[in-house]
Design a protein around this motif. Structure first.
Motif, mmCIF file in Angstrom:
data_model
loop_
_atom_site.group_PDB
_atom_site.id
_atom_site.type_symbol
_atom_site.label_atom_id
_atom_site.label_comp_id
_atom_site.label_asym_id
_atom_site.label_seq_id
_atom_site.Cartn_x
_atom_site.Cartn_y
_atom_site.Cartn_z
ATOM 1 N N GLN A 1 0.788 -1.210 0.035
ATOM 2 C CA GLN A 1 0.089 0.037 -0.062
ATOM 3 C C GLN A 1 0.697 1.301 0.097
ATOM 4 O O GLN A 1 0.463 2.313 -0.220
ATOM 5 C CB GLN A 1 -1.102 0.077 1.049
ATOM 6 C CG GLN A 1 -2.106 -1.000 1.262
ATOM 7 C CD GLN A 1 -3.112 -1.057 2.361
ATOM 8 O OE1 GLN A 1 -2.470 -1.503 3.612
ATOM 9 N NE2 GLN A 1 -4.038 -0.376 2.234
ATOM 10 N N TRP B 1 -5.219 3.424 -1.093
ATOM 11 C CA TRP B 1 -6.556 3.373 -0.053
ATOM 12 C C TRP B 1 -7.295 1.987 -0.620
ATOM 13 O O TRP B 1 -7.753 1.414 0.255
ATOM 14 C CB TRP B 1 -7.395 4.372 -0.246
ATOM 15 C CG TRP B 1 -8.478 4.589 0.874
ATOM 16 C CD1 TRP B 1 -9.654 3.989 0.700
ATOM 17 C CD2 TRP B 1 -8.647 5.357 2.256
ATOM 18 N NE1 TRP B 1 -10.511 4.454 1.577
ATOM 19 C CE2 TRP B 1 -9.887 4.963 2.549
ATOM 20 C CE3 TRP B 1 -7.533 6.015 2.619
ATOM 21 C CZ2 TRP B 1 -10.161 5.358 3.858
ATOM 22 C CZ3 TRP B 1 -8.009 6.666 4.046
ATOM 23 C CH2 TRP B 1 -9.125 6.133 4.364
ATOM 24 N N SER B 2 -7.704 1.964 -1.869
ATOM 25 C CA SER B 2 -8.276 0.563 -2.429
ATOM 26 C C SER B 2 -7.682 0.431 -3.789
ATOM 27 O O SER B 2 -6.914 1.372 -4.180
ATOM 28 C CB SER B 2 -9.905 0.852 -2.424
ATOM 29 O OG SER B 2 -10.132 1.907 -3.477
ATOM 30 N N TYR C 1 -0.332 6.502 -0.762
ATOM 31 C CA TYR C 1 -0.809 5.466 -0.176
ATOM 32 C C TYR C 1 -2.123 4.965 -0.802
ATOM 33 O O TYR C 1 -2.946 5.642 -1.415
ATOM 34 C CB TYR C 1 -1.579 6.080 1.208
ATOM 35 C CG TYR C 1 -2.177 4.946 2.175
ATOM 36 C CD1 TYR C 1 -1.492 3.771 2.597
ATOM 37 C CD2 TYR C 1 -3.689 5.027 2.089
ATOM 38 C CE1 TYR C 1 -2.240 2.891 3.355
ATOM 39 C CE2 TYR C 1 -4.243 3.994 2.880
ATOM 40 C CZ TYR C 1 -3.615 3.056 3.536
ATOM 41 O OH TYR C 1 -4.281 2.004 4.230
#
Length: 331
Positions: A227, A255-256, A253
């Motif tokens: 991630q 997130w999904s 990052y």
């Protein structure tokens, strides 16, 4: 939820099968740097990238201070072919400028406009990874899969062509620069072992105008986990209107699989002007991609299920044979 085995199959099948697809299971963003990757977002994928920022510039020679806020933005679409991407990119900025004259008199003014606004297309012309499926991953050795290979020095290569639009009397461009002008780029990308990626861009911008820029961008990223990604970047700009060497550091990052957050710091090493900026951005995609069917008419998911069933069948037959051999040994 898909199993790790399913993700492993998809990773091996698609990230090494670029001869027919550049689509990835997770979002592939150009952020948080400003360079462009060699690969497209994937056919029938619409991707939005935006990065609000604040920027301070102090020009010691001109006794001028600019305090700005703005946003970079991009809309990308995988069109017709896996290698092709069309996009709209730009930067809108509002600046509060303070100039101090010799007599000590200060003058304030506010400037707002598009610093850049470009429509273009990028095409992958060479892909060294398209036959990587011939090399099987070593499922028993992490070291074998992550060691350096000389062939990783051969980059993927993409070309870009676009058209800038500069409004009349734009305070962020040279005097007299307005209307449409061409922009071209050559970009490369190396995907090294252990999550390292190196991207280069060589750009000619506003060709034929009084602000004809040449710039290069070198970006190095490192995935820390599934991630988190860190990056460092240098950007050199050269023209009669403006020249600089900008440095950026930051991270992103995931997130999904369709949403990414990022941040970056920008600075330089001179005082004409000094530059310091902070960006917080995001990338989001609308995924309408459909996997192509295999030669036998099966989709990727169906192929995965077929292989898993085949593997389970082999294990079952093996256990039955071992039981039979054991019973015969007892008799």
């Amino acid at each position: 939820m898909k199993s790790i085995k399913a993700y492993l199959f998809l990773l091996v099948s698609f990230t090494t099968g670029y001869s027919y697809a550049q689509y990835t299971e997770v979002i592939n963003s150009n952020r948080p740097g400003v360079s462009r990757s060699a690969f497209s977002v994937g056919t029938n994928v619409v991707q939005f990238e935006v990065g609000p920022y604040i920027l301070n510039e102090n020009h010691n020679l001109l006794n001028r201070e600019d305090k700005s806020f703005g946003a970079d933005f991009a809309v990308r679409y995988g069109f017709l072919f896996p290698q092709l991407e069309v996009n709209v990119e730009g930067t809108f900025q509002s600046t509060n400028r303070t100039e101090t004259y010799i007599a000590g008199i200060a003058n304030d003014e506010t400037l707002s406009n598009f610093k850049t606004l470009t429509v273009g297309a990028k095409y992958l012309v060479y892909d060294p990874y398209k036959n990587a499926g011939e090399e099987k991953p070593n499922l028993r050795s992490w070291k074998a899969n992550n060691k350096f290979k000389w062939k990783q020095l051969i980059p993927a290569v993409a070309v870009y062509a676009g058209a800038n639009f500069d409004p009349k009397d734009n305070p962020f461009t040279a005097y007299g620069v307005e209307g449409f002008s061409p922009k071209v780029m050559v970009g490369t990308q190396n995907n090294f072992s252990s999550g390292w990626v190196f991207v280069t861009n060589f750009i000619l911008d506003r060709i034929g105008t009084d602000q004809s820029d040449f710039s290069f961008i070198l970006t190095l990223t490192k995935s820390i986990t599934d991630q988190w990604v860190l990056f460092g970047e240098t950007q050199g700009i050269s023209s009669d209107f403006y020249a600089d060497n900008l440095i950026r550091f930051g991270g992103a990052y995931l997130w999904s699989k369709n949403f990414q957050l990022d941040t970056a710091l920008t600075f330089n090493t001179k005082d004409t002007p000094t530059v310091f900026g902070v960006t917080i951005g995001a990338s989001y995609r609308l995924d309408f991609h459909k996997d192509k069917e295999g030669k036998d008419g099966t989709s990727a998911d169906e192929e995965l299920e077929r292989r898993e069933n085949k593997a389970r069948g082999k294990n079952k037959n093996k256990r039955e044979k071992e039981d039979t051999d054991f019973d015969e040994g007892l008799n």
